[in-house]
Design an enzyme around this catalytic site. Structure first.
Site, PDB file in Angstrom:
ATOM      1  N   ASP A 120     -65.395  -6.282 -37.981  1.00  0.00           N
ATOM      2  CA  ASP A 120     -64.262  -7.093 -38.395  1.00  0.00           C
ATOM      3  C   ASP A 120     -63.672  -7.838 -37.200  1.00  0.00           C
ATOM      4  O   ASP A 120     -64.043  -7.620 -36.046  1.00  0.00           O
ATOM      5  CB  ASP A 120     -63.204  -6.249 -39.110  1.00  0.00           C
ATOM      6  CG  ASP A 120     -62.580  -5.186 -38.222  1.00  0.00           C
ATOM      7  OD1 ASP A 120     -62.170  -5.501 -37.094  1.00  0.00           O
ATOM      8  OD2 ASP A 120     -62.486  -4.017 -38.660  1.00  0.00           O
ATOM      9  N   LYS A 121     -62.772  -8.736 -37.495  1.00  0.00           N
ATOM     10  CA  LYS A 121     -62.211  -9.651 -36.497  1.00  0.00           C
ATOM     11  C   LYS A 121     -61.582  -8.915 -35.328  1.00  0.00           C
ATOM     12  O   LYS A 121     -61.621  -9.381 -34.183  1.00  0.00           O
ATOM     13  CB  LYS A 121     -61.171 -10.548 -37.185  1.00  0.00           C
ATOM     14  CG  LYS A 121     -60.712 -11.744 -36.397  1.00  0.00           C
ATOM     15  CD  LYS A 121     -59.853 -12.636 -37.283  1.00  0.00           C
ATOM     16  CE  LYS A 121     -59.459 -13.926 -36.558  1.00  0.00           C
ATOM     17  NZ  LYS A 121     -58.660 -14.809 -37.453  1.00  0.00           N
TER      18      LYS A 121
END
Length: 256
Positions: free
Chosen positions: A124-125
């Protein structure tokens, strides 16, 4: 497996073959017409000689980038490439989201490759660390298949100190994440400091590590993936940098 030309290899174990213009087009260099022009202009060199007939079929072997040049530069890796990227903070693995993408660090023409380069799983980011990418669909599915049990190792920095019970909870294999019915497989927790831990998991559920710590009353502030299978993120690969993997490194993914 089909060759870049779309035809099956005639003999088992023999390398696939492809027309030069079709191969270069699939690698993002340009259309067949553009490749024909480039060949006639002397911009394609194979084994030290100009290759002017781009309809010629050649064997697509791993050493092709050593043997072929395009506009004076070594050929990009042919289909079947695998690479590791040190994913930086703030980049996403999806092509559909706004903002910086992991694909932005690759040469622009690689976005036009067919088959496309995809991430093997996602980070994820807000997660950094080892990310694998490939255009080999078979390899991608081998790595992410639950049947393979390829371990992923994460280092997590936590908002609150560990209370000492988390390791037993994760190792028991019965933890059920919020919104799910199926319990998690056993995972291994190693405490590194009161607020830092290394977690080894063999599944790849959505935001899994963050949700595991949330389930035991903690919050992950920083998350970094150190290893996939037996392949570790090297110290000399800085955030945003990537490198191609040879067969030895690829085999290491499944060695642990």
């Amino acid at each position: 497996m089909k060759s870049p030309s779309g035809s099956s290899s005639a003999k088992r174990g023999s390398p696939p073959t492809s027309r030069v213009d079709k191969l270069l087009g699939s690698m993002g260099y340009g259309s067949r017409t553009e490749m024909a022009r480039l060949g006639k202009a002397g911009g394609i060199v194979l084994d030290g000689a100009d290759l002017t007939d781009v309809s010629r079929r050649i064997a697509v072997t791993p050493d092709l980038p050593v043997r072929m040049e395009i506009d004076g530069q070594p050929l990009d890796p042919p289909p079947g490439l695998v690479m590791m990227l040190h994913k930086p903070l703030g980049m996403t693995c999806s092509r559909k989201e706004d903002g910086a993408l992991v694909y932005d660090v690759l040469p622009p023409r690689w976005r036009r490759r067919d088959p496309a380069i995809s991430t093997i799983g996602r980070l994820d980011k807000a997660t950094t660390g080892l990310l694998l990418l490939t255009d080999d669909g078979d390899l991608l599915h081998r790595v992410i298949s639950p049947k393979r049990h390829v371990a992923k190792v994460y280092r997590a920095t936590l908002a609150r100190p560990l209370d000492g019970t988390e390791g037993d909870v994760f190792a028991a294999g019965g933890l059920v994440l919020e919104g799910e019915d199926k319990p998690l497989s056993p995972a291994v927790l190693e405490g590194l400091s009161p607020t830092e831990a290394r977690l080894t998991v063999t599944e790849g559920r959505y935001h899994m590590v963050r949700r595991m710590f949330a389930a035991v009353g903690n919050h992950v502030e920083e998350l970094h993936r150190e290893r996939v299978g037996g392949l570790a993120l090297p110290d000399d690969l800085a955030p945003g940098e990537w490198r191609l993997l040879d067969q030895t490194a690829i085999d290491a993914i499944f060695a642990a």
